[in-house]
Write a protein that holds these residues in place. Structure first.
Motif, PDB file in Angstrom:
ATOM      1  N   GLY A  45       0.790  -1.221   0.000  1.00 48.27           N
ATOM      2  CA  GLY A  45       0.000   0.000   0.000  1.00 48.27           C
ATOM      3  C   GLY A  45       0.821   1.268   0.000  1.00 48.27           C
ATOM      4  N   LYS A  46       1.931   1.267  -0.757  1.00 49.96           N
ATOM      5  CA  LYS A  46       2.741   2.492  -0.845  1.00 49.96           C
ATOM      6  C   LYS A  46       1.932   3.644  -1.416  1.00 49.96           C
ATOM      7  N   SER A  47       1.161   3.367  -2.469  1.00 47.68           N
ATOM      8  CA  SER A  47       0.366   4.430  -3.087  1.00 47.68           C
ATOM      9  C   SER A  47      -0.696   4.950  -2.127  1.00 47.68           C
ATOM     10  N   THR A  48      -1.279   4.054  -1.335  1.00 45.33           N
ATOM     11  CA  THR A  48      -2.257   4.483  -0.345  1.00 45.33           C
ATOM     12  C   THR A  48      -1.623   5.384   0.692  1.00 45.33           C
ATOM     13  N   LEU A  49      -0.395   5.043   1.109  1.00 46.31           N
ATOM     14  CA  LEU A  49       0.319   5.881   2.066  1.00 46.31           C
ATOM     15  C   LEU A  49       0.592   7.260   1.476  1.00 46.31           C
ATOM     16  N   VAL A  50       1.055   7.293   0.225  1.00 50.82           N
ATOM     17  CA  VAL A  50       1.334   8.584  -0.420  1.00 50.82           C
ATOM     18  C   VAL A  50       0.048   9.407  -0.503  1.00 50.82           C
ATOM     19  N   LYS A  51      -1.038   8.762  -0.836  1.00 50.19           N
ATOM     20  CA  LYS A  51      -2.337   9.449  -0.936  1.00 50.19           C
ATOM     21  C   LYS A  51      -2.751  10.024   0.417  1.00 50.19           C
ATOM     22  N   ARG A  52      -2.610   9.222   1.466  1.00 53.69           N
ATOM     23  CA  ARG A  52      -3.003   9.696   2.792  1.00 53.69           C
ATOM     24  C   ARG A  52      -2.055  10.770   3.309  1.00 53.69           C
ATOM     25  N   ASP A  76      -0.986   7.293 -12.165  1.00 53.08           N
ATOM     26  CA  ASP A  76      -1.693   6.502 -11.154  1.00 53.08           C
ATOM     27  C   ASP A  76      -1.871   7.306  -9.861  1.00 53.08           C
ATOM     28  N   LEU A  77      -0.808   8.011  -9.453  1.00 46.98           N
ATOM     29  CA  LEU A  77      -0.893   8.816  -8.233  1.00 46.98           C
ATOM     30  C   LEU A  77      -1.917   9.940  -8.384  1.00 46.98           C
ATOM     31  N   VAL A  78      -1.876  10.622  -9.522  1.00 47.64           N
ATOM     32  CA  VAL A  78      -2.828  11.704  -9.764  1.00 47.64           C
ATOM     33  C   VAL A  78      -4.255  11.170  -9.692  1.00 47.64           C
ATOM     34  N   ASP A  79      -4.490  10.036 -10.329  1.00 52.93           N
ATOM     35  CA  ASP A  79      -5.819   9.424 -10.320  1.00 52.93           C
ATOM     36  C   ASP A  79      -6.239   9.048  -8.900  1.00 52.93           C
ATOM     37  N   ASN A  80      -5.340   8.404  -8.156  1.00 42.44           N
ATOM     38  CA  ASN A  80      -5.677   7.968  -6.797  1.00 42.44           C
ATOM     39  C   ASN A  80      -5.952   9.149  -5.872  1.00 42.44           C
ATOM     40  N   ILE A  81      -5.102  10.172  -5.943  1.00 44.66           N
ATOM     41  CA  ILE A  81      -5.278  11.329  -5.064  1.00 44.66           C
ATOM     42  C   ILE A  81      -6.548  12.095  -5.439  1.00 44.66           C
ATOM     43  N   ARG A 103      -7.721   8.319 -17.294  1.00 44.88           N
ATOM     44  CA  ARG A 103      -7.835   8.327 -15.841  1.00 44.88           C
ATOM     45  C   ARG A 103      -7.377   9.649 -15.236  1.00 44.88           C
ATOM     46  N   VAL A 104      -6.636  10.442 -15.997  1.00 41.22           N
ATOM     47  CA  VAL A 104      -6.264  11.788 -15.554  1.00 41.22           C
ATOM     48  C   VAL A 104      -7.270  12.818 -16.070  1.00 41.22           C
ATOM     49  N   LEU A 105      -7.686  12.666 -17.316  1.00 34.85           N
ATOM     50  CA  LEU A 105      -8.602  13.623 -17.932  1.00 34.85           C
ATOM     51  C   LEU A 105      -9.962  13.683 -17.237  1.00 34.85           C
ATOM     52  N   ARG A 106     -10.379  12.586 -16.617  1.00 32.07           N
ATOM     53  CA  ARG A 106     -11.728  12.534 -16.044  1.00 32.07           C
ATOM     54  C   ARG A 106     -11.885  13.354 -14.775  1.00 32.07           C
ATOM     55  N   HIS A 107     -10.778  13.858 -14.229  1.00 35.44           N
ATOM     56  CA  HIS A 107     -10.846  14.599 -12.972  1.00 35.44           C
ATOM     57  C   HIS A 107     -10.826  16.099 -13.231  1.00 35.44           C
ATOM     58  N   GLY A 108     -11.898  16.787 -12.823  1.00 35.38           N
ATOM     59  CA  GLY A 108     -11.973  18.228 -13.021  1.00 35.38           C
ATOM     60  C   GLY A 108     -11.064  19.020 -12.109  1.00 35.38           C
ATOM     61  N   ASN A 109     -10.574  18.396 -11.040  1.00 35.81           N
ATOM     62  CA  ASN A 109      -9.694  19.114 -10.114  1.00 35.81           C
ATOM     63  C   ASN A 109      -8.220  18.983 -10.469  1.00 35.81           C
ATOM     64  N   VAL A 110      -7.912  18.417 -11.647  1.00 42.21           N
ATOM     65  CA  VAL A 110      -6.520  18.259 -12.081  1.00 42.21           C
ATOM     66  C   VAL A 110      -6.216  19.282 -13.177  1.00 42.21           C
ATOM     67  N   ARG A 111      -5.178  20.076 -12.948  1.00 38.54           N
ATOM     68  CA  ARG A 111      -4.724  21.052 -13.925  1.00 38.54           C
ATOM     69  C   ARG A 111      -3.382  20.587 -14.491  1.00 38.54           C
ATOM     70  N   ARG A 112      -3.232  20.655 -15.793  1.00 44.23           N
ATOM     71  CA  ARG A 112      -2.023  20.178 -16.446  1.00 44.23           C
ATOM     72  C   ARG A 112      -1.239  21.338 -17.055  1.00 44.23           C
ATOM     73  N   SER A 113       0.100  21.214 -17.013  1.00 40.13           N
ATOM     74  CA  SER A 113       0.936  22.240 -17.629  1.00 40.13           C
ATOM     75  C   SER A 113       2.346  21.706 -17.827  1.00 40.13           C
ATOM     76  N   ARG A 114       3.061  22.304 -18.815  1.00 43.35           N
ATOM     77  CA  ARG A 114       4.466  21.985 -19.035  1.00 43.35           C
ATOM     78  C   ARG A 114       5.377  22.832 -18.154  1.00 43.35           C
ATOM     79  N   GLU A 115       4.821  23.897 -17.541  1.00 40.02           N
ATOM     80  CA  GLU A 115       5.613  24.824 -16.744  1.00 40.02           C
ATOM     81  C   GLU A 115       5.228  24.727 -15.272  1.00 40.02           C
ATOM     82  N   ALA A 116       6.223  24.493 -14.413  1.00 43.34           N
ATOM     83  CA  ALA A 116       5.953  24.375 -12.980  1.00 43.34           C
ATOM     84  C   ALA A 116       5.403  25.672 -12.404  1.00 43.34           C
TER      85      ALA A 116
END
Length: 451
Positions: A45-52, A76-81, A103-116
């Motif tokens: 459950g490493k991913s679960t730990l990162v999510k929590r 995967d992390l973006v989707d899980n979180i 699995r990333v596109l379906r989340h409205g709370n995710v913003r994507r960019s090439r610039e940090a």
């Protein structure tokens, strides 16, 4: 409710896991050093730990940068979180040619960019170590908290390239990873750096601890992937200093077949062994071969086909081709098996090297043993992490296919790797791990009549 084994004091695996995670989260609030290290066995459950941990830190008002090693891991992390925290704004930092999966596109709370800099105001920003290394701290203010996922897969030079992004005096890092997985590798000679505390080829965790021995360390105590019949062998062979318990009992992971065999073939015998003990060893006659051994490739393809022809059931549900994986040490071996599966119309089975199967999970796996048909036991084929990855991807059963004579080969070629000053020995080494595994596979519980 699914029954689970308990620890010696009567504590259930679920309670053990919850206690471990609670301890990690508590130390994120109170640690005075540069951070926290969490070691994890396969499927713990490493991913679960990162999510929590992400939710815990952002709830406390911290901004978090998350570092993973591949785009697949990042997505995967973006989707899980995003699923766990649908109201939490998340940044997905990516390269120019990146194509976001559904699995990333379906989340409205995710913003994507090439610039940090475009994402710096968000509570969470996730990207690969490679992409983070191109971000300048002069153009993007360093973060208070960083989380590094699969940290044992990360080379220390990659950590050095990203470290300026969490270089504030109060910055801290959470390093999460599996110490039994494959070590980072390079295609250049690395002897010149052996013994140096900043050896760029050592993993990020070992180098961080060499310079920060005061870092708090935790261990996740339960594997939710490995069944009860697999966990003891994997723990003994690869994690002697990191004991863990399976999260399920044997009765919770049952492999059966919809049809009985019409005749007694070696493939049917090994399938029966795998269903009974969780392990199977299918041996071919002893012979020295090249890496591309057509008979082993054929045996793997035929056993996989037989598994599906027999209508394999996992906990009463049909086993699909997509939940089967075949692992090998060399790309040429994976290609040989894939060709034979294609000839049988079995295109849904995953076939790949240990490096690419790392981090993935399947119901049933088949393994081309790295030492099958070899005349010597080279460092590459004895690599502890490679064998660990191959034997720890499954939830129900694992079948190993190899030519007879591996134990004799190990006896003729004891470990002879060079010893370097100031380099801590890796234990267990590959020679010991292979011996432990072969002793278990050959003890009759997994061995079947030879082809």
């Amino acid at each position: 409710m699914t029954a689970t084994p308990e620890s010696g004091d009567g504590t259930s695996p679920g309670e053990l896991a919850d206690r471990a995670v609670a301890g990690v989260l508590a130390d994120l609030d109170s640690a005075t050093g540069r951070g926290v290290v969490v070691d994890s066995p396969p499927g713990a459950g490493k991913s679960t730990l990162v999510k929590r941990a992400t939710g815990h830190l952002t709830a406390a008002g911290h901004q978090v940068m998350i570092v993973a090693q591949t785009n697949e891991q990042v997505d995967d992390l973006v989707d899980n979180i995003a699923r766990e925290h649908p109201d939490l704004p998340i940044g997905r930092l990516h390269a120019t040619l990146y194509a976001p999966p559904e699995r990333v596109l379906r989340h409205g709370n995710v913003r994507r960019s090439r610039e940090a800099a475009d994402l710096r105001d968000l509570p969470v920003v996730v990207s690969t170590a490679k992409k983070w290394s191109y971000v300048s701290p002069e153009k993007c203010a360093p973060w208070r908290w960083a989380i590094v996922d699969e940290a044992y897969q990360m080379r220390s030079d990659a950590l050095l390239a990203t470290a300026p992004l969490f270089s504030r005096d109060d910055s801290q890092v959470l390093l999460v990873g599996d110490p039994g997985q494959l070590d980072p590798f390079a295609t250049v000679d690395t002897d010149r750096w052996q013994g140096l505390t900043w050896d760029p080829l050592r993993n990020a965790v070992d180098v961080t601890l060499a310079h920060n021995p005061e870092l708090l360390r935790h261990q996740l105590p339960v594997s939710w992937r490995l069944p009860e019949m697999a966990a003891p062998l994997v723990a003994n062979a690869f994690y002697p200093f990191y004991p863990f318990t399976p999260g399920t009992k044997a009765a919770d992971r049952v492999l059966t077949y919809g049809t009985a065999p019409h005749r007694a073939t070696p493939q049917d015998a090994v399938l029966a062994r795998a269903a009974e003990s969780g392990w199977g060893l299918l041996e071919l006659p002893a012979r020295h071969t090249l890496d591309d051994d057509p008979e082993v490739a054929e045996a793997l393809a035929e056993t996989t086909a037989r598994l599906l022809e027999r209508g394999a059931l996992v906990n009463g549900e049909p086993l699909s081709a997509s939940r089967i994986a075949i692992g090998a040490a060399r790309t040429i071996q994976a290609d040989a098996v894939r060709t034979r599966l294609d000839e049988r119309g079995l295109t849904g089975v995953t076939v790949d090297t240990a490096n690419r199967l790392q981090g993935r999970e399947f119901d049933v796996t088949l393994v081309w043993h790295p030492l099958s048909g070899r005349q010597d036991a080279s460092a590459f084929h004895l690599e502890t992490g490679r064998l660990c990855v191959l034997l720890s991807r499954h939830r129900f059963a694992c079948i190993v296919v190899a030519r007879t004579g591996i134990t004799d080969l190990l006896d003729r070629h004891p470990r002879s790797s060079p010893v370097y000053l100031d380099v801590p020995p890796k234990f267990p080494d590959g020679w010991r791990a292979h011996q432990v595994v072969m002793e278990h596979l050959e003890n009759g519980a997994a061995r079947t009549p030879r082809l």
